[in-house]
Design a protein around this motif. Structure first.
Motif, PDB file in Angstrom:
ATOM      1  N   LEU A  15      -4.592  16.517   8.474  1.00  0.00           N
ATOM      2  CA  LEU A  15      -5.538  15.738   7.683  1.00  0.00           C
ATOM      3  C   LEU A  15      -4.884  14.446   7.196  1.00  0.00           C
ATOM      4  O   LEU A  15      -5.488  13.365   7.258  1.00  0.00           O
ATOM      5  N   GLY A  16      -3.639  14.562   6.723  1.00  0.00           N
ATOM      6  CA  GLY A  16      -2.927  13.371   6.279  1.00  0.00           C
ATOM      7  C   GLY A  16      -2.715  12.377   7.404  1.00  0.00           C
ATOM      8  O   GLY A  16      -2.866  11.157   7.212  1.00  0.00           O
ATOM      9  N   ASN A  17      -2.401  12.878   8.587  1.00  0.00           N
ATOM     10  CA  ASN A  17      -2.220  11.987   9.740  1.00  0.00           C
ATOM     11  C   ASN A  17      -3.522  11.314  10.139  1.00  0.00           C
ATOM     12  O   ASN A  17      -3.541  10.123  10.483  1.00  0.00           O
ATOM     13  N   ALA A  18      -4.630  12.064  10.094  1.00  0.00           N
ATOM     14  CA  ALA A  18      -5.927  11.483  10.456  1.00  0.00           C
ATOM     15  C   ALA A  18      -6.330  10.385   9.475  1.00  0.00           C
ATOM     16  O   ALA A  18      -6.840   9.330   9.875  1.00  0.00           O
ATOM     17  N   VAL A  77     -13.856  13.696  10.172  1.00  0.00           N
ATOM     18  CA  VAL A  77     -14.288  13.135   8.892  1.00  0.00           C
ATOM     19  C   VAL A  77     -13.107  12.560   8.114  1.00  0.00           C
ATOM     20  O   VAL A  77     -13.261  11.576   7.383  1.00  0.00           O
ATOM     21  N   TYR A  78     -11.910  13.117   8.294  1.00  0.00           N
ATOM     22  CA  TYR A  78     -10.747  12.639   7.552  1.00  0.00           C
ATOM     23  C   TYR A  78     -10.333  11.246   8.025  1.00  0.00           C
ATOM     24  O   TYR A  78      -9.954  10.393   7.216  1.00  0.00           O
ATOM     25  N   ALA A  79     -10.419  11.015   9.325  1.00  0.00           N
ATOM     26  CA  ALA A  79     -10.130   9.685   9.862  1.00  0.00           C
ATOM     27  C   ALA A  79     -11.133   8.663   9.335  1.00  0.00           C
ATOM     28  O   ALA A  79     -10.772   7.528   9.007  1.00  0.00           O
ATOM     29  N   VAL A 122       0.851  -1.194   0.000  1.00  0.00           N
ATOM     30  CA  VAL A 122       0.000   0.000   0.000  1.00  0.00           C
ATOM     31  C   VAL A 122       0.886   1.244   0.000  1.00  0.00           C
ATOM     32  O   VAL A 122       1.702   1.435   0.903  1.00  0.00           O
ATOM     33  N   GLY A 123       0.720   2.081  -1.002  1.00  0.00           N
ATOM     34  CA  GLY A 123       1.451   3.333  -1.070  1.00  0.00           C
ATOM     35  C   GLY A 123       0.615   4.474  -0.524  1.00  0.00           C
ATOM     36  O   GLY A 123      -0.361   4.885  -1.140  1.00  0.00           O
ATOM     37  N   LEU A 124       0.981   4.964   0.660  1.00  0.00           N
ATOM     38  CA  LEU A 124       0.276   6.091   1.275  1.00  0.00           C
ATOM     39  C   LEU A 124       0.958   7.390   0.833  1.00  0.00           C
ATOM     40  O   LEU A 124       2.065   7.704   1.263  1.00  0.00           O
ATOM     41  N   MET A 125       0.300   8.119  -0.045  1.00  0.00           N
ATOM     42  CA  MET A 125       0.835   9.390  -0.532  1.00  0.00           C
ATOM     43  C   MET A 125      -0.087  10.495  -0.029  1.00  0.00           C
ATOM     44  O   MET A 125      -1.137  10.781  -0.597  1.00  0.00           O
ATOM     45  N   LEU A 126       0.342  11.108   1.091  1.00  0.00           N
ATOM     46  CA  LEU A 126      -0.497  12.053   1.825  1.00  0.00           C
ATOM     47  C   LEU A 126       0.363  13.191   2.372  1.00  0.00           C
ATOM     48  O   LEU A 126       1.588  13.068   2.452  1.00  0.00           O
ATOM     49  N   PRO A 127      -0.261  14.312   2.779  1.00  0.00           N
ATOM     50  CA  PRO A 127       0.519  15.390   3.386  1.00  0.00           C
ATOM     51  C   PRO A 127       0.844  15.093   4.840  1.00  0.00           C
ATOM     52  O   PRO A 127      -0.048  14.854   5.649  1.00  0.00           O
ATOM     53  N   GLY A 129      -4.359   8.132  -1.683  1.00  0.00           N
ATOM     54  CA  GLY A 129      -4.075   9.555  -1.563  1.00  0.00           C
ATOM     55  C   GLY A 129      -5.006  10.367  -2.450  1.00  0.00           C
ATOM     56  O   GLY A 129      -5.596   9.824  -3.372  1.00  0.00           O
ATOM     57  N   THR A 130      -5.200  11.612  -2.210  1.00  0.00           N
ATOM     58  CA  THR A 130      -4.591  12.406  -1.169  1.00  0.00           C
ATOM     59  C   THR A 130      -5.599  13.450  -0.699  1.00  0.00           C
ATOM     60  O   THR A 130      -6.803  13.329  -0.983  1.00  0.00           O
ATOM     61  N   VAL A 131      -5.110  14.537  -0.083  1.00  0.00           N
ATOM     62  CA  VAL A 131      -5.972  15.611   0.415  1.00  0.00           C
ATOM     63  C   VAL A 131      -6.146  16.700  -0.632  1.00  0.00           C
ATOM     64  O   VAL A 131      -7.260  17.078  -0.981  1.00  0.00           O
TER      65      VAL A 131
END
Length: 390
Positions: A45-48, A303-305, A32-37, A101-103
């Motif tokens: 938001l990326g952490n959530a 909501v992001y989580a 799984v490639g997590l591409m987030l801020p 991803g992403t935000v």
């Protein structure tokens, strides 16, 4: 002969194991490639999203569809200029099976192009640009969040039903803001209202005073806005300080008040917003989700989580359908398309364009919560205009 019989028994055992769900590929992994801020304005938001995704995996014992999950993490920095290179590295260097991803919608649009070109599965856990499940839709691109149109359209209906006839809109001048205003306007004017004027600021400008002065002179029945993050908090505080809140009701899509109430310092009290999640939902899934999230991360989920949690649920739906070691993407896509996701927001399905068909809630700010008032739109599907899969 004895060795032959032993070999035959072993072969039969292996064949039988292959018929058991998960047994033949228990040692295989899904990458799984997590591409987030993870830095900058949208880091929280990326952490959530990451927390929510990993929480669901943990609830399944650390596996999805019988496979261990291996993470490859990239901080996209909310920078569209780096998005193609970052996504390509995850796909080509790390050989990930799925991008998550992403935000930032600009980054997500670049990710979607990489995913389409390489036929890599992409699950979008936030970015709401209408194009992603509209003109740029693709069989391997899914969204676990929303389109810009959905919460704004629902609010247009609510404002009209509240008896307001003449409204001014305010937003930043960029695609998500413009799409939010367009969604609101579509529903509001369909119900007989009139958007008297659309006011736009350059993206991330927070010098609101000239616009507040113009609103005061126009004297509309109400104001609809799209702002998020620090800009949302400042707009609400300035709106209140200008004395407008008492005379001209303020409405917005839920990003206005999600994660910003503390920064508003009470100025947001009583504001009405629409979103696909709310505080005070009564379904059992949400109660369990919130309890585990708070216990694990020592913070209330938002909501992001939820969107990260549901991205993992969608991936599991695809993996559960795969029988064998090889990840058959066509099988996974069909399974995700047909899935009913038991989300903390309430169960949802996916449209033909791969966007959630979901309830949009009306919420009211009470203290530090966006309290549930009711359902603004039941099972609202984005129109996905321009999607060739329809």
């Amino acid at each position: 002969m004895k060795q032959t019989r032993m070999w035959q028994r072993t072969a039969l055992a292996v064949a039988a194991a292959a018929l058991l769900p998960g047994a033949a590929y228990a040692a295989e992994k899904v990458k799984v490639g997590l591409m987030l801020p993870y830095t900058g304005t949208y880091a929280s938001l990326g952490n959530a999203i990451t927390n929510g995704f990993k929480q669901y995996v943990a609830e399944q014992g650390g596996t999805l569809g019988g496979r261990e999950v291996e993470y490859f993490v990239v901080d996209d920095e909310s920078d569209p200029s780096k998005a193609t290179e970052n996504a390509s590295k995850l796909v080509k260097r790390d050989d990930v099976d799925v991008l998550v991803g992403t935000v930032h919608s600009g980054v997500a649009l670049a990710m979607a192009k990489v995913a389409r070109d390489t036929k890599t599965l992409l699950i979008i856990p936030n970015a709401g640009a209408d194009e992603l499940t509209g003109p740029l839709c693709a069989p391997n691109v899914f969204r676990s969040s929303f389109s810009a149109w959905q919460p704004a359209y629902a609010m247009g209906k609510i404002v009209a039903e509240s008896g307001h006839k003449n409204v001014v809109t305010v937003s930043w001048k960029y695609s998500f803001g413009e799409q939010s205003v367009a969604g609101f306007k579509e529903a509001f004017e369909k119900a007989g209202g009139k958007v008297a004027k659309e006011l736009y600021l350059p993206f991330l400008n927070v010098e609101f005073q000239p616009y507040l002065t113009e609103i005061a002179s126009l004297k509309p029945d109400a104001v609809f806005v799209f702002f998020a993050g620090g800009g949302a908090a400042k707009f609400v505080k300035d709106y209140d300080a200008a004395g407008l809140k008492k005379s001209i009701p303020l409405y917005g899509s839920g990003f206005l008040t999600d994660g910003t109430l503390d920064a508003m310092g009470g100025a947001g009290e009583g504001l009405m917003t629409t979103l696909h999640y709310a505080d005070g939902l009564t379904n059992a899934k949400d109660a369990g989700f919130r309890g585990k999230y708070e216990a694990t991360y020592k913070i209330e989920p938002d909501v992001y989580a939820v969107q990260g949690y549901d991205a993992a649920q969608m991936l599991r739906a695809g993996l559960d359908a795969v029988k064998g070691a090889k990840l058959d993407k066509a099988v996974m896509i069909k399974a995700i398309e047909a899935a009913k996701i038991d989300s903390p927001r309430g169960a949802f399905t996916l449209s033909k364009a791969h966007n959630p068909v979901q309830d949009i809630y009306l919420r009211k700010v009470e203290g530090r919560d966006n309290k549930l008032v009711g359902v603004a739109e039941k099972a609202l599907a984005d129109p996905a205009r321009g999607c060739r899969m329809l």
